[in-house]
Design a protein around this motif. Structure first.
Motif, short mmCIF file in Angstrom:
data_model
loop_
_atom_site.label_atom_id
_atom_site.label_comp_id
_atom_site.label_asym_id
_atom_site.label_seq_id
_atom_site.Cartn_x
_atom_site.Cartn_y
_atom_site.Cartn_z
N UNK A 185 0.85 -1.19 0.00
CA UNK A 185 0.00 0.00 0.00
C UNK A 185 0.88 1.24 0.00
N UNK A 218 -0.02 5.41 0.34
CA UNK A 218 -0.96 6.53 0.40
C UNK A 218 -0.11 7.79 0.51
N UNK A 219 -0.79 8.92 0.71
CA UNK A 219 -0.01 10.15 0.90
C UNK A 219 0.45 10.30 2.35
N UNK A 220 0.25 9.25 3.16
CA UNK A 220 0.67 9.32 4.57
C UNK A 220 1.65 8.22 4.97
N UNK A 221 1.54 7.04 4.35
CA UNK A 221 2.42 5.92 4.72
C UNK A 221 2.55 4.97 3.54
N UNK A 242 7.73 17.84 4.00
CA UNK A 242 8.07 16.51 4.52
C UNK A 242 9.56 16.49 4.88
N UNK A 284 7.00 2.61 6.25
CA UNK A 284 7.53 3.97 6.23
C UNK A 284 6.45 5.03 6.22
N UNK A 285 6.90 6.26 6.44
CA UNK A 285 6.06 7.41 6.12
C UNK A 285 5.98 7.49 4.59
#
Lengths: 181, 181
Positions: free
Chosen positions: A54, A56-59, A83, A157-158
């Motif tokens: 996965x 996303x814009x967060x992880x 970031x 990860x982030x």
């Protein structure tokens, strides 16, 4: 640039390693294993096979297979706008990982690719087996090499922006170009 | 409140499930499997076994084992200050997960715990096997139940603040209290 036939071969070898780690991919997911040659054209030597669970814009969560002796080149995750840079935790699922990071020189089991000493600057090695893990701060350099049986490694990860990663080797192009054959 | 002996029993059952999924934990990690009873005192029925691979202030990765028929109560991840709430991706590693989320009512294989219909409000089920996955937006409600053999599920997410999760059941206390016996 790598040939489509080499991409298929390394995808198949990655799937064998994922099977050894009991990492199950759906049929359609198996087509989406990224084979990265980092623009260096010799992925058996310097490369990686990566499946993104996965993003996303967060992880992000990924699973990386390295075939025996394969090296993922020295790199770091730089600041991108607001970031501070990707923070990343790797954890071995199966096999042996030679993880080379910042710190005082240690004995090394990892073999620096021939003629590449100038672009693999780190000499601090940790040898990680299954359940071994390590978290990298943003900007912290690292490179990986698989042990003699290959390795399967989780990456948690982030937000990941792989195309913006920094590499010590100026010859690296992060986006792999594939030649049909 | 649960007894220490019950915690140990459910940790051992979780380890058996992790073994089936080929998830390797280091010896010292095995002591850190969280057994959550959600303050309800009957963890075989409503509970979860959770091992945290990593938790930083930016992301989390966990692995959850549910024993056969065990239910993880209906909950959501609320906004916390600047954070819009946890975004979470679950992915089945082994077994069968009955995932109940928002949406129109469907036939249900999951059995709502007896007498608890009022605090399990969702009736939209997806049945996920290995490699099946689903991402939840912040605030999106969900509950889980293991199939007949139990289930092992990855949870990849933005920063986790479990103690601040919202639960439909007002009887839930997210922090488990353990009674020595």
């Amino acid at each position: 640039m790598i040939r489509r036939s080499k991409v298929r071969e390394l995808q198949a070898r990655a799937l064998e390693l994922f099977d050894k780690a009991s990492i199950r991919l759906a049929a359609q997911e198996r087509q989406h294993i990224e084979v990265a040659d980092f623009g260096l054209g010799d992925p058996d030597r310097e490369g990686a096979q990566i499946f993104t669970f996965v993003q996303t814009d967060r992880y992000a969560a990924k699973i990386i297979a390295l075939v025996p002796g394969q090296t993922l080149p020295e790199h770091w995750h730089p600041r991108v706008g607001e970031d501070p840079g990707k923070q990343e935790t790797v954890r071995v699922a199966w096999g042996t990982l030679y993880l080379v990071g910042e710190g005082p020189a240690t004995p090394m089991r990892a073999a620096i690719p021939a003629g590449k000493g100038a672009v693999y600057t780190l000499r601090h090695e940790e040898v990680l087996g299954p359940s071994g893990s390590r978290t990298f701060s943003p900007g912290e350099k690292h490179w990986f090499q698989a042990g003699p049986e290959g390795v399967v490694v989780y990456s948690f990860s982030s937000v990941a922006r792989d195309a913006l990663d920094g590499f010590t080797d100026p010859g690296v192009q992060r986006v792999t170009r594939i030649e049909e054959d």
